[in-house]
Design an enzyme around this catalytic site. Structure first.
Site, mmCIF file in Angstrom:
data_model
loop_
_atom_site.group_PDB
_atom_site.id
_atom_site.type_symbol
_atom_site.label_atom_id
_atom_site.label_comp_id
_atom_site.label_asym_id
_atom_site.label_seq_id
_atom_site.Cartn_x
_atom_site.Cartn_y
_atom_site.Cartn_z
ATOM 1 N N GLU A 3 -2.332 -7.547 6.816
ATOM 2 C CA GLU A 3 -1.046 -7.524 7.515
ATOM 3 C C GLU A 3 -1.095 -8.482 8.702
ATOM 4 O O GLU A 3 -2.175 -8.872 9.180
ATOM 5 C CB GLU A 3 -0.740 -6.087 7.979
ATOM 6 N N HIS A 54 0.820 -1.210 0.000
ATOM 7 C CA HIS A 54 0.000 0.000 0.000
ATOM 8 C C HIS A 54 0.857 1.266 0.000
ATOM 9 O O HIS A 54 2.049 1.237 0.333
ATOM 10 C CB HIS A 54 -0.913 0.007 1.227
#
Length: 212
Positions: free
Chosen positions: A85, A12
């Site tokens: 994550e 990201h």
């Protein structure tokens, strides 16, 4: 040999917590101004990549990066929680200096990449790897012969690099996991192969130079 799937994998864009070296884990931290610019630059860089599907973590910093890519490619983003994550439990929200001060022994085990350790309320490193890699292999297997974008997180990319290069989980990291960099893998016969890593040419100059 089955027809290979071409994987274009991105971390990201930047967040304020990236800048402040604060553990995000599965907390939903959004992109900052630079991160939004990075997402747009990545989308432009991939405009002619022939993407046929986009998958993303559902956390907003990844989802918004993927949305920028999808808007340019004309594709709807599909979300998979397997791309999230690593869950860092009580480490989440803490800066690196705060971790060293509050939990020095636990922080040392984390930095030494003990596969069988995880922070309280979080994932062991081995379990995280065991979540990420099968998720990506399954997604890739859906698209033989196609080019697929995956947008996720630094920890996820680290797992994929290790899987593709057969580097052990506890080996020190010597490769870069740049925000919005472009990384390329091939998937064939149930395995990953590294093609290119941390291409950040589309981010050269930076936001301030572009604005000027």
């Amino acid at each position: 040999m089955n027809e290979a799937t071409r994987l274009v994998v991105l971390r990201h864009g930047e967040t304020d917590w990236n800048v402040g070296q604060r553990i995000q884990g599965q907390l939903d931290i959004g992109l900052n101004r630079v991160g939004r610019w990075q997402a747009e630059r990545a989308a432009t860089a991939l405009a002619d990549a022939g993407l046929e599907a986009i998958y993303s973590s559902d956390l907003s910093r990844a989802a918004d990066t993927a949305a920028a890519i999808g808007a340019v490619a004309g594709l709807q983003v599909r979300f998979d929680t397997g791309l999230r994550e690593r869950a860092f439990g009580h480490f989440e929200g803490q800066s690196f200096p705060e971790l060293e001060q509050r939990w020095p022994e636990q922080t040392l085990r984390w930095r030494r990449r003990n596969p069988d350790w995880g922070p309280e309320g979080g994932e062991r490193l081995a379990d995280f790897y065991g979540r990420v890699v099968p998720t990506v292999l399954a997604l890739a297997a859906r698209h033989p012969g196609q080019t697929v974008a995956l947008v996720a997180h630094g920890g996820v990319l680290d797992c994929l690099y290790r899987a593709a290069t057969r580097i052990a989980l506890d080996a020190p990291r010597t490769w870069t996991l740049g925000n919005a960099s472009i990384n390329r893998l091939l998937h064939a016969d149930g395995a990953l192969v590294l093609v290119g890593w941390n291409d950040a040419g589309h981010l050269e100059g930076g936001l301030d130079d572009a604005s000027a």
